[in-house]
Motif scaffolding. Structure first.
Motif, PDB file in Angstrom:
ATOM      1  N   UNK A 101       0.849  -1.182   0.000  1.00 37.75           N
ATOM      2  CA  UNK A 101       0.000   0.000   0.000  1.00 37.75           C
ATOM      3  C   UNK A 101       0.885   1.232   0.000  1.00 37.75           C
ATOM      4  N   UNK A 102       0.555   2.226  -0.785  1.00 37.68           N
ATOM      5  CA  UNK A 102       1.388   3.430  -0.799  1.00 37.68           C
ATOM      6  C   UNK A 102       1.327   4.159   0.537  1.00 37.68           C
ATOM      7  N   UNK A 103       2.439   4.779   0.894  1.00 35.29           N
ATOM      8  CA  UNK A 103       2.503   5.568   2.114  1.00 35.29           C
ATOM      9  C   UNK A 103       1.729   6.865   1.862  1.00 35.29           C
ATOM     10  N   UNK A 104       0.802   7.222   2.750  1.00 32.52           N
ATOM     11  CA  UNK A 104       0.049   8.466   2.539  1.00 32.52           C
ATOM     12  C   UNK A 104       0.983   9.673   2.454  1.00 32.52           C
ATOM     13  N   UNK A 105       0.696  10.553   1.517  1.00 32.04           N
ATOM     14  CA  UNK A 105       1.529  11.730   1.270  1.00 32.04           C
ATOM     15  C   UNK A 105       1.720  12.567   2.530  1.00 32.04           C
ATOM     16  N   UNK A 106       0.666  12.725   3.337  1.00 31.05           N
ATOM     17  CA  UNK A 106       0.788  13.546   4.551  1.00 31.05           C
ATOM     18  C   UNK A 106       1.717  12.897   5.577  1.00 31.05           C
ATOM     19  N   UNK A 107       1.779  11.566   5.628  1.00 33.72           N
ATOM     20  CA  UNK A 107       2.714  10.884   6.518  1.00 33.72           C
ATOM     21  C   UNK A 107       4.143  11.138   6.075  1.00 33.72           C
ATOM     22  N   UNK A 136       7.346   0.106  -0.072  1.00 31.19           N
ATOM     23  CA  UNK A 136       6.568   0.582   1.060  1.00 31.19           C
ATOM     24  C   UNK A 136       7.314   1.439   2.051  1.00 31.19           C
ATOM     25  N   UNK A 137       8.466   1.971   1.664  1.00 33.59           N
ATOM     26  CA  UNK A 137       9.253   2.811   2.563  1.00 33.59           C
ATOM     27  C   UNK A 137       8.882   4.290   2.406  1.00 33.59           C
ATOM     28  N   UNK A 138       9.381   5.095   3.341  1.00 35.90           N
ATOM     29  CA  UNK A 138       9.299   6.557   3.230  1.00 35.90           C
ATOM     30  C   UNK A 138      10.552   7.004   2.485  1.00 35.90           C
ATOM     31  N   UNK A 139      10.482   7.304   1.192  1.00 31.39           N
ATOM     32  CA  UNK A 139      11.689   7.720   0.463  1.00 31.39           C
ATOM     33  C   UNK A 139      11.878   9.235   0.499  1.00 31.39           C
ATOM     34  N   UNK A 140      13.034   9.663   0.965  1.00 33.35           N
ATOM     35  CA  UNK A 140      13.367  11.087   1.036  1.00 33.35           C
ATOM     36  C   UNK A 140      14.669  11.337   0.291  1.00 33.35           C
ATOM     37  N   UNK A 141      14.670  12.354  -0.541  1.00 28.25           N
ATOM     38  CA  UNK A 141      15.851  12.705  -1.324  1.00 28.25           C
ATOM     39  C   UNK A 141      16.350  14.049  -0.816  1.00 28.25           C
ATOM     40  N   UNK A 142      17.515  14.061  -0.187  1.00 25.59           N
ATOM     41  CA  UNK A 142      18.136  15.293   0.310  1.00 25.59           C
ATOM     42  C   UNK A 142      19.042  15.814  -0.787  1.00 25.59           C
ATOM     43  N   UNK A 143      18.724  17.014  -1.279  1.00 25.05           N
ATOM     44  CA  UNK A 143      19.482  17.619  -2.387  1.00 25.05           C
ATOM     45  C   UNK A 143      20.154  18.891  -1.913  1.00 25.05           C
ATOM     46  N   UNK A 144      21.458  19.019  -2.213  1.00 28.49           N
ATOM     47  CA  UNK A 144      22.173  20.190  -1.736  1.00 28.49           C
ATOM     48  C   UNK A 144      23.146  20.767  -2.735  1.00 28.49           C
ATOM     49  N   UNK A 145      23.048  20.732  -3.932  1.00 30.88           N
ATOM     50  CA  UNK A 145      24.071  21.297  -4.800  1.00 30.88           C
ATOM     51  C   UNK A 145      23.475  21.899  -6.035  1.00 30.88           C
ATOM     52  N   UNK A 146      24.244  21.841  -7.075  1.00 28.76           N
ATOM     53  CA  UNK A 146      23.829  22.420  -8.355  1.00 28.76           C
ATOM     54  C   UNK A 146      22.833  21.513  -9.057  1.00 28.76           C
ATOM     55  N   UNK A 147      22.155  22.080 -10.014  1.00 24.04           N
ATOM     56  CA  UNK A 147      21.251  21.299 -10.843  1.00 24.04           C
ATOM     57  C   UNK A 147      19.810  21.400 -10.402  1.00 24.04           C
ATOM     58  N   UNK A 148      18.956  20.938 -11.286  1.00 22.80           N
ATOM     59  CA  UNK A 148      17.523  20.999 -11.017  1.00 22.80           C
ATOM     60  C   UNK A 148      17.127  19.894 -10.044  1.00 22.80           C
ATOM     61  N   UNK A 149      15.937  20.041  -9.486  1.00 20.66           N
ATOM     62  CA  UNK A 149      15.410  19.034  -8.581  1.00 20.66           C
ATOM     63  C   UNK A 149      14.159  18.464  -9.213  1.00 20.66           C
ATOM     64  N   UNK A 157       5.528  10.158  -5.007  1.00 26.81           N
ATOM     65  CA  UNK A 157       5.741   9.353  -3.814  1.00 26.81           C
ATOM     66  C   UNK A 157       7.099   9.506  -3.174  1.00 26.81           C
ATOM     67  N   UNK A 158       7.926  10.419  -3.670  1.00 27.71           N
ATOM     68  CA  UNK A 158       9.249  10.678  -3.095  1.00 27.71           C
ATOM     69  C   UNK A 158       9.287  12.147  -2.705  1.00 27.71           C
ATOM     70  N   UNK A 159       9.630  12.410  -1.453  1.00 27.59           N
ATOM     71  CA  UNK A 159       9.736  13.793  -0.999  1.00 27.59           C
ATOM     72  C   UNK A 159      11.176  14.252  -1.154  1.00 27.59           C
ATOM     73  N   UNK A 160      11.325  15.462  -1.680  1.00 25.39           N
ATOM     74  CA  UNK A 160      12.654  16.043  -1.866  1.00 25.39           C
ATOM     75  C   UNK A 160      12.845  17.149  -0.836  1.00 25.39           C
TER      76      UNK A 160
END
Length: 177
Positions: free
Chosen positions: A16-22, A141-154, A159-162
């Protein structure tokens, strides 16, 4: 085979997808940890630069951010279940990113009992391999988070929070200049 991989392989079906608000709530908690990191790191860089040192290189920033993310389980934000949390770095997953000859590795995975795993990729620039690994984590089914800190577009991935911390890292690198 790790738990994230086992869950995906054993069931043979998408979870089941992780709810966006979670996911956004977890991102806010991690964002607070990284905001604290940026304050401490800026003070440290300013002291170092006052002593004639250069600003931190990208690899130094990545190592420092990884250490901050792994402190997630030590923070009071996750409450009494923190003592049961497990943190894994460089966790191998059955994803062979395009152009690579080996399985991918997730930068940080935080396992908490009773809730989806928190999967964090930390990148200084756009990285298609990270996108593939985070998509796998999302589908498992994980909470995927992408931490971005440099050059380039995001890039936005469903389903992935940046977490865009480019300004904070820029402030750290410019501290004491």
């Amino acid at each position: 085979m790790n738990r994230l991989t086992q869950r995906f392989v054993r069931t043979g079906r998408a979870p089941r997808p992780v709810p966006e608000e979670d996911l956004e709530g977890v991102a806010i908690m991690l964002g607070n940890i990284l905001a604290d990191w940026s304050q401490r790191a800026a003070a440290s860089v300013a002291r170092d630069r006052a002593n004639g040192h250069r600003p931190p290189a990208t690899a130094e920033i990545t190592r420092s951010l990884t250490k901050a993310v792994t402190s997630f389980r030590d923070e009071n934000m996750i409450g009494p279940i923190a003592k049961y949390a497990r943190v894994y770095r460089e966790l191998r997953v059955p994803v062979v990113p395009d152009g690579k000859g080996r399985f991918g590795r997730l930068d940080v995975v935080v396992w908490l009992p009773g809730v989806p795993d928190l999967v964090v990729e930390i990148d200084s620039r756009p990285n298609p391999a990270s996108a593939q690994k985070l998509t796998f984590a999302r589908d498992a089914g994980a909470y995927p988070l992408w931490v971005r800190f440099g050059a380039g577009s995001i890039e936005k991935i469903d389903g992935v929070t940046v977490l865009d911390i480019r300004d904070a890292v820029r402030g750290v690198c410019e501290a004491g200049a």
